[in-house]
Design an enzyme around this catalytic site. Sequence first.
Site, PDB file in Angstrom:
ATOM      1  N   ASP A  34       0.840  -1.193   0.000  1.00  0.00           N
ATOM      2  CA  ASP A  34       0.000   0.000   0.000  1.00  0.00           C
ATOM      3  C   ASP A  34       0.878   1.246   0.000  1.00  0.00           C
ATOM      4  OD1 ASP A  34      -1.944  -1.830   0.235  1.00  0.00           O
ATOM      5  OD2 ASP A  34      -2.796  -1.079   2.120  1.00  0.00           O
ATOM      6  N   GLU A  36       3.948   1.689  -1.227  1.00  0.00           N
ATOM      7  CA  GLU A  36       4.502   1.975  -2.558  1.00  0.00           C
ATOM      8  C   GLU A  36       3.443   2.589  -3.475  1.00  0.00           C
ATOM      9  OE1 GLU A  36       7.630  -1.276  -3.916  1.00  0.00           O
ATOM     10  OE2 GLU A  36       6.102  -2.133  -2.581  1.00  0.00           O
ATOM     11  N   ASP A  38       0.787   4.309  -2.555  1.00  0.00           N
ATOM     12  CA  ASP A  38       0.510   5.688  -2.144  1.00  0.00           C
ATOM     13  C   ASP A  38       1.600   6.649  -2.597  1.00  0.00           C
ATOM     14  OD1 ASP A  38      -1.836   4.997  -1.006  1.00  0.00           O
ATOM     15  OD2 ASP A  38      -1.038   4.801   1.036  1.00  0.00           O
ATOM     16  N   SER A  83     -35.954  -4.871 -16.202  1.00  0.00           N
ATOM     17  CA  SER A  83     -35.773  -5.597 -14.944  1.00  0.00           C
ATOM     18  C   SER A  83     -35.901  -7.092 -15.217  1.00  0.00           C
ATOM     19  CB  SER A  83     -36.784  -5.119 -13.917  1.00  0.00           C
ATOM     20  OG  SER A  83     -38.061  -5.272 -14.437  1.00  0.00           O
ATOM     21  N   LEU A  84     -35.825  -7.889 -14.176  1.00  0.00           N
ATOM     22  CA  LEU A  84     -35.912  -9.335 -14.324  1.00  0.00           C
ATOM     23  C   LEU A  84     -37.211  -9.814 -13.703  1.00  0.00           C
ATOM     24  CD1 LEU A  84     -32.306 -10.221 -13.135  1.00  0.00           C
ATOM     25  CD2 LEU A  84     -33.194 -10.550 -15.446  1.00  0.00           C
ATOM     26  N   GLU A 113     -25.517 -16.902 -12.025  1.00  0.00           N
ATOM     27  CA  GLU A 113     -24.640 -15.993 -11.293  1.00  0.00           C
ATOM     28  C   GLU A 113     -25.407 -15.393 -10.126  1.00  0.00           C
ATOM     29  OE1 GLU A 113     -24.942 -13.707 -15.117  1.00  0.00           O
ATOM     30  OE2 GLU A 113     -24.443 -12.047 -13.777  1.00  0.00           O
ATOM     31  N   LYS A 115     -27.279 -12.563  -7.786  1.00  0.00           N
ATOM     32  CA  LYS A 115     -28.066 -11.339  -7.948  1.00  0.00           C
ATOM     33  C   LYS A 115     -27.625 -10.381  -6.847  1.00  0.00           C
ATOM     34  CE  LYS A 115     -32.759  -9.635  -8.774  1.00  0.00           C
ATOM     35  NZ  LYS A 115     -32.447  -8.306  -8.413  1.00  0.00           N
ATOM     36  N   ASP A 117     -27.317  -7.264  -4.517  1.00  0.00           N
ATOM     37  CA  ASP A 117     -28.367  -6.388  -3.986  1.00  0.00           C
ATOM     38  C   ASP A 117     -27.812  -4.970  -3.906  1.00  0.00           C
ATOM     39  OD1 ASP A 117     -30.725  -5.574  -2.960  1.00  0.00           O
ATOM     40  OD2 ASP A 117     -30.433  -6.432  -0.978  1.00  0.00           O
ATOM     41  N   ARG A 136     -30.321   3.638 -13.481  1.00  0.00           N
ATOM     42  CA  ARG A 136     -31.414   3.032 -14.211  1.00  0.00           C
ATOM     43  C   ARG A 136     -32.538   4.045 -14.460  1.00  0.00           C
ATOM     44  NH1 ARG A 136     -35.096  -1.503 -14.776  1.00  0.00           N
ATOM     45  NH2 ARG A 136     -36.879  -0.711 -13.684  1.00  0.00           N
ATOM     46  N   GLU A 173     -23.748  -3.781 -11.223  1.00  0.00           N
ATOM     47  CA  GLU A 173     -24.420  -3.410  -9.988  1.00  0.00           C
ATOM     48  C   GLU A 173     -23.406  -2.825  -9.017  1.00  0.00           C
ATOM     49  OE1 GLU A 173     -27.665  -4.137 -10.139  1.00  0.00           O
ATOM     50  OE2 GLU A 173     -28.407  -4.202  -8.081  1.00  0.00           O
ATOM     51  N   TYR A 225     -22.096  -7.215 -15.219  1.00  0.00           N
ATOM     52  CA  TYR A 225     -22.739  -8.436 -15.700  1.00  0.00           C
ATOM     53  C   TYR A 225     -23.128  -8.434 -17.175  1.00  0.00           C
ATOM     54  CZ  TYR A 225     -26.871  -5.731 -14.180  1.00  0.00           C
ATOM     55  OH  TYR A 225     -27.801  -4.753 -13.966  1.00  0.00           O
ATOM     56  N   LYS A 316     -35.257 -15.547  -6.300  1.00  0.00           N
ATOM     57  CA  LYS A 316     -35.037 -14.745  -5.091  1.00  0.00           C
ATOM     58  C   LYS A 316     -35.053 -15.630  -3.854  1.00  0.00           C
ATOM     59  CE  LYS A 316     -36.463 -10.446  -5.380  1.00  0.00           C
ATOM     60  NZ  LYS A 316     -36.046  -9.088  -5.339  1.00  0.00           N
ATOM     61  N   CYS A 411     -50.769   7.403  25.522  1.00  0.00           N
ATOM     62  CA  CYS A 411     -49.682   7.797  24.627  1.00  0.00           C
ATOM     63  C   CYS A 411     -48.383   7.980  25.415  1.00  0.00           C
ATOM     64  CB  CYS A 411     -50.048   9.101  23.920  1.00  0.00           C
ATOM     65  SG  CYS A 411     -48.721   9.716  22.877  1.00  0.00           S
ATOM     66  N   CYS A 414     -47.427  11.954  25.159  1.00  0.00           N
ATOM     67  CA  CYS A 414     -48.202  13.069  25.710  1.00  0.00           C
ATOM     68  C   CYS A 414     -49.202  12.620  26.767  1.00  0.00           C
ATOM     69  CB  CYS A 414     -48.904  13.837  24.592  1.00  0.00           C
ATOM     70  SG  CYS A 414     -50.282  12.931  23.877  1.00  0.00           S
ATOM     71  N   CYS A 429     -53.186   7.953  19.040  1.00  0.00           N
ATOM     72  CA  CYS A 429     -53.232   9.011  20.026  1.00  0.00           C
ATOM     73  C   CYS A 429     -54.064  10.130  19.401  1.00  0.00           C
ATOM     74  CB  CYS A 429     -51.835   9.515  20.342  1.00  0.00           C
ATOM     75  SG  CYS A 429     -51.878  11.071  21.248  1.00  0.00           S
ATOM     76  N   CYS A 435     -49.600  16.629  20.642  1.00  0.00           N
ATOM     77  CA  CYS A 435     -48.656  15.527  20.853  1.00  0.00           C
ATOM     78  C   CYS A 435     -47.393  15.793  20.005  1.00  0.00           C
ATOM     79  CB  CYS A 435     -49.335  14.227  20.448  1.00  0.00           C
ATOM     80  SG  CYS A 435     -48.331  12.772  20.691  1.00  0.00           S
TER      81      CYS A 435
END
Length: 673
Positions: A34, A36, A38, A83-84, A113, A115, A117, A136, A173, A225, A316, A411, A414, A429, A435
């Site tokens: 790291d 080197e 930087d 979309s899928l 593959e 999906k 999120d 999108r 994604e 993808y 899913k 409540c 209040c 309430c 309130c």
Amino acid sequence: MGPDEAQQRMAELAKEIHYHNHRYYVLSNPEISDFEFDMMLRELQDLEAQYPLFADPDSPTKRVGGDITHKFEKVKHRWPMMSLSNTYSKEEVVDWEARIKKTLEDEVVYACELKYDGVAIGCTYRNGRLVQALTRGDGTTGENISTNVKTIRSVPLVLKGDDVPEEFEVRGEIYFPFDAFEALNARREEQGEPVFANPRNTASGTLKLQDSSVVAERGLDCFMYQVLGERLPFQTHEENFEYARKLGFKVPSRADKMFTLCRNIDEIMEFVAYWDQHRTSLPFAIDGVVIKVNDYRQQEELGFTAKSPRWAIAYKFKAEKVPTILEDVLYQVGRTGAITPVAKLRPVLLAGTVVKRASLHNADQIAKLDLRIGDRVFVEKGGEIIPKVVGVDLDGRKEIETIPLEYITHCPECGTELVRNEGEAQHFCPNAEGCPPQIVGRMQHFIGRKAMNIEGLGEETIEQLYSAGLISNPADLYGLTKEQLLPLERMATKSVENLLAGLEASKEVPYERVLFALGIRYVGETVARKLARAFPDVDKLKEASIEQLVEVNEIGERIAQSVVEYFGNEQNLQMVRRLREKGLNFESAEDALPVSEKLKGTTFVISGVFQKHSRDKLKQMIEQHGGKNVGSISAKTTHVLAGDNMGPAKRNKAADLGIPLISENEFLEMIGE
Ligand code: IVH
């Protein structure tokens, strides 16, 4: 170092850094330390500062961000971003395959593959350089968030190799890795800022930040993808990945089991089962797997429906579920006075984030679960942000130690006695005027993005202004002055100016959104729009009777009752009067008013992508001319407004029922435009 030498050194450094960046962020296989890395980066930064004219716009130093985007430009997608379709069971996969086999005669290989999120992104490269990154959006038009995407280290700024196509798009994604997300929340907690609830929404919010250096710090990542373009040198999805990998993109591989080819349903289900079990060990969130037909010629043959390709589906996963201990039940009061019981939990890791609270919905839900403090409960995270308690481990309960929970009668904020209307699950309430969380909540709703969308004014500021005694209803906002605001904490001159400018600008917000902003119970965005059309100014609405209100399409008794009640309240009337005096819109603008009755009695289904107007605009036009919009074709449909990419299923259905398909131009002729 002379200029010539500097220029040459800068080019060398840029090339080296791009190379090591790729080894580190895409291949996770660095060759140098790291330190080197930087050092090289710093040398390049120094040279760029000294010779700004030689600085490459795609220099790796751009990764730290710094460019500010005030407004993300809207850009039309060259290829719509679809979309899928989702499936949740093996049977549905079987059905999908059966449909495919009807069209295709040859053998089919399936590419499987993960999906991811996260947030979809489409990156355009021209002559090997990243020139544009679009969200999108609505699938037809996205927002240009290039400055922010350029800070994501695994997205190449300059492609590897000499043989790159002149122009193409790569889609993927963007996601928030769990460790980066937790680190961000830890920093926020330290600084006393509210923590974020979930990695996906935070990724999406981060990409919309104006300051790209903040994006750079957060540590987003990206899997690609799909490569799209003309005359690309591959014929299968698998080759598409290999191609993208060679250019320097981060794509899944067979080696890490994140990608595989399957010949039948059993092999597909094996991949699904493997990842359903192992997904918790991934450093990022997935919500399923994607199954695609591997061969591009076969994909082409299968084509698209209006919304999604026929050659792919998403499988899913069911929401993840974990046990933990219920420590307490708290009660939250919303802006409408609705009480929501919330479980305070022993912190537990769920879907990559630490969960401390979960929704319990209402009194019935608590009774049904027979919840007790100290119980071992099961918590699940579905699509929504707030997890929920879905079950209790009754066997693990030590009866003697626990007593059933008693729901509150007053409540917690209040002290007013709660009410519960017949047939409703929620307690309320009734002290709307006194309130505090209701008062604050109404104002927060009022300024919200979908309501008045007041720039420079956030939920916390509303709380602050309320605590300072400056505001107690939305109309008070428009009386705020510089002198009142400046002495408050965190209120510099600039933020005060922004806030006041935001309020001023909100006077342009159309009537239907002002109506929504008022926060009348049961009047959501859609209902507000319908009311605004039917009663084009607030005086007409104020005088409307229940009978007149229910005459409006899709407005029922409950909504009508609520509207009449709202305008029957003197305080509300006074507030509306004040807002009107301040210049807010309480009547519909010309272009939202009914125009003609040319389409009276018609029922439209809109399908596909259009050239001249957006789908929303077309829907508005249909309604303005007295027609009706519905989602799917039935015998009651009178016209199908067909754009590009309309699916054959809809086409066939319209043909079966003898419903005419009309083009955008034919439609515009119908209404005389
Ligand atoms: S392929 C025509 N592959 O899921 C759409 N999408 O519901 C082709 N997504 O908007 C999409 N992982 O943002 C594809 N491996 C993957 C994906 C993936 C996540 C997202 C994508 C898309 C949404 C579709």
